[in-house]
Motif scaffolding. Structure first.
Motif, PDB file in Angstrom:
ATOM      1  N   SER A   9      -4.154  -7.046 -15.278  1.00  0.00           N
ATOM      2  CA  SER A   9      -3.900  -6.316 -14.867  1.00  0.00           C
ATOM      3  C   SER A   9      -5.572  -5.107 -15.241  1.00  0.00           C
ATOM      4  O   SER A   9      -4.519  -4.193 -15.639  1.00  0.00           O
ATOM      5  N   ALA A  10      -6.163  -5.243 -14.545  1.00  0.00           N
ATOM      6  CA  ALA A  10      -7.754  -5.082 -14.016  1.00  0.00           C
ATOM      7  C   ALA A  10      -7.912  -3.461 -13.421  1.00  0.00           C
ATOM      8  O   ALA A  10      -7.415  -3.061 -13.014  1.00  0.00           O
ATOM      9  N   SER A  11      -9.333  -3.180 -13.840  1.00  0.00           N
ATOM     10  CA  SER A  11      -9.558  -1.430 -13.003  1.00  0.00           C
ATOM     11  C   SER A  11      -8.328  -1.246 -12.322  1.00  0.00           C
ATOM     12  O   SER A  11      -7.717  -0.105 -12.129  1.00  0.00           O
ATOM     13  N   PRO A  12      -8.721  -2.252 -10.322  1.00  0.00           N
ATOM     14  CA  PRO A  12      -8.225  -1.548  -9.288  1.00  0.00           C
ATOM     15  C   PRO A  12      -6.798  -1.262 -10.171  1.00  0.00           C
ATOM     16  O   PRO A  12      -6.031  -0.235  -8.926  1.00  0.00           O
ATOM     17  N   ASP A  13      -6.045  -1.976  -9.654  1.00  0.00           N
ATOM     18  CA  ASP A  13      -4.597  -2.583  -9.923  1.00  0.00           C
ATOM     19  C   ASP A  13      -4.068  -1.442 -10.624  1.00  0.00           C
ATOM     20  O   ASP A  13      -2.956  -0.977 -10.811  1.00  0.00           O
ATOM     21  N   ARG A  14      -4.951  -1.047 -12.544  1.00  0.00           N
ATOM     22  CA  ARG A  14      -4.793   0.254 -13.547  1.00  0.00           C
ATOM     23  C   ARG A  14      -4.781   1.458 -12.231  1.00  0.00           C
ATOM     24  O   ARG A  14      -3.122   2.401 -12.565  1.00  0.00           O
ATOM     25  N   THR A  15      -5.810   2.056 -12.011  1.00  0.00           N
ATOM     26  CA  THR A  15      -5.813   2.804 -11.102  1.00  0.00           C
ATOM     27  C   THR A  15      -4.780   3.393  -9.784  1.00  0.00           C
ATOM     28  O   THR A  15      -4.272   4.344  -9.773  1.00  0.00           O
ATOM     29  N   PHE A  16      -4.672   2.184  -9.098  1.00  0.00           N
ATOM     30  CA  PHE A  16      -3.031   2.042  -8.227  1.00  0.00           C
ATOM     31  C   PHE A  16      -2.321   3.096  -9.030  1.00  0.00           C
ATOM     32  O   PHE A  16      -1.141   3.747  -8.206  1.00  0.00           O
ATOM     33  N   ALA A  17      -1.514   1.625  -9.738  1.00  0.00           N
ATOM     34  CA  ALA A  17      -0.328   2.452 -10.477  1.00  0.00           C
ATOM     35  C   ALA A  17      -0.632   3.721 -10.590  1.00  0.00           C
ATOM     36  O   ALA A  17       0.541   4.664 -11.155  1.00  0.00           O
ATOM     37  N   ILE A  18      -1.954   3.763 -12.062  1.00  0.00           N
ATOM     38  CA  ILE A  18      -1.401   5.433 -12.259  1.00  0.00           C
ATOM     39  C   ILE A  18      -1.236   6.246 -10.910  1.00  0.00           C
ATOM     40  O   ILE A  18      -0.787   7.071 -10.900  1.00  0.00           O
ATOM     41  N   LEU A  19      -2.306   6.117 -10.287  1.00  0.00           N
ATOM     42  CA  LEU A  19      -2.289   6.675  -8.597  1.00  0.00           C
ATOM     43  C   LEU A  19      -0.546   7.386  -8.004  1.00  0.00           C
ATOM     44  O   LEU A  19      -0.080   8.023  -7.254  1.00  0.00           O
ATOM     45  N   ALA A  20      -0.241   5.910  -8.123  1.00  0.00           N
ATOM     46  CA  ALA A  20       1.612   6.140  -7.841  1.00  0.00           C
ATOM     47  C   ALA A  20       2.500   6.852  -8.626  1.00  0.00           C
ATOM     48  O   ALA A  20       2.926   7.684  -7.699  1.00  0.00           O
TER      49      ALA A  20
END
Length: 113
Positions: A9-20
């Motif tokens: 789960s690379a950066s963009p995927d993790r970033t959206f998860a954190i933002l959620a």
């Protein structure tokens, strides 16, 4: 940093998860809903979709609790309890998401499947 050391789960995927998770603190259920709707049809975004769905379910549950407490007399004195619970759980979930792990919120209605 080479790509071999990056988790699936690379950066963009993790970033959206954190933002959620963090977005729920500021916008209630709106930020997790927007991220869920954007990511659910995107291939390879299962991590962000699952985290957004979990954050959405939690924020809907917290919203319902806020409404019940707001319309009850004693609830006006207890409204800080779900606020602190929301803050603590959302931060814990964001930290887990930044590490590439999923987090299940406690005491949550699973309305979005």
């Amino acid at each position: 940093m080479d790509n071999a050391s990056v988790a699936p789960s690379a950066s963009p995927d993790r970033t959206f998860a954190i933002l959620a998770h963090i977005g729920g603190l500021f916008t209630s259920w709106i930020a997790p809903l927007v991220i869920y709707l954007i990511k659910k049809s995107e291939a390879g975004a299962e991590f962000a979709t699952d985290n957004a769905k979990e954050a959405l379910n939690f924020q809907i549950t917290v919203f319902i609790v806020y409404m019940v407490l707001t319309f009850s007399f004693i609830g006006l004195f207890l409204i800080f309890i779900p606020m602190v619970f929301n803050l603590v759980c959302s931060i814990m979930a964001a930290i887990k998401a930044s590490n590439g792990e999923s987090f299940r919120y406690p005491l949550t209605l699973r309305l979005v499947k």
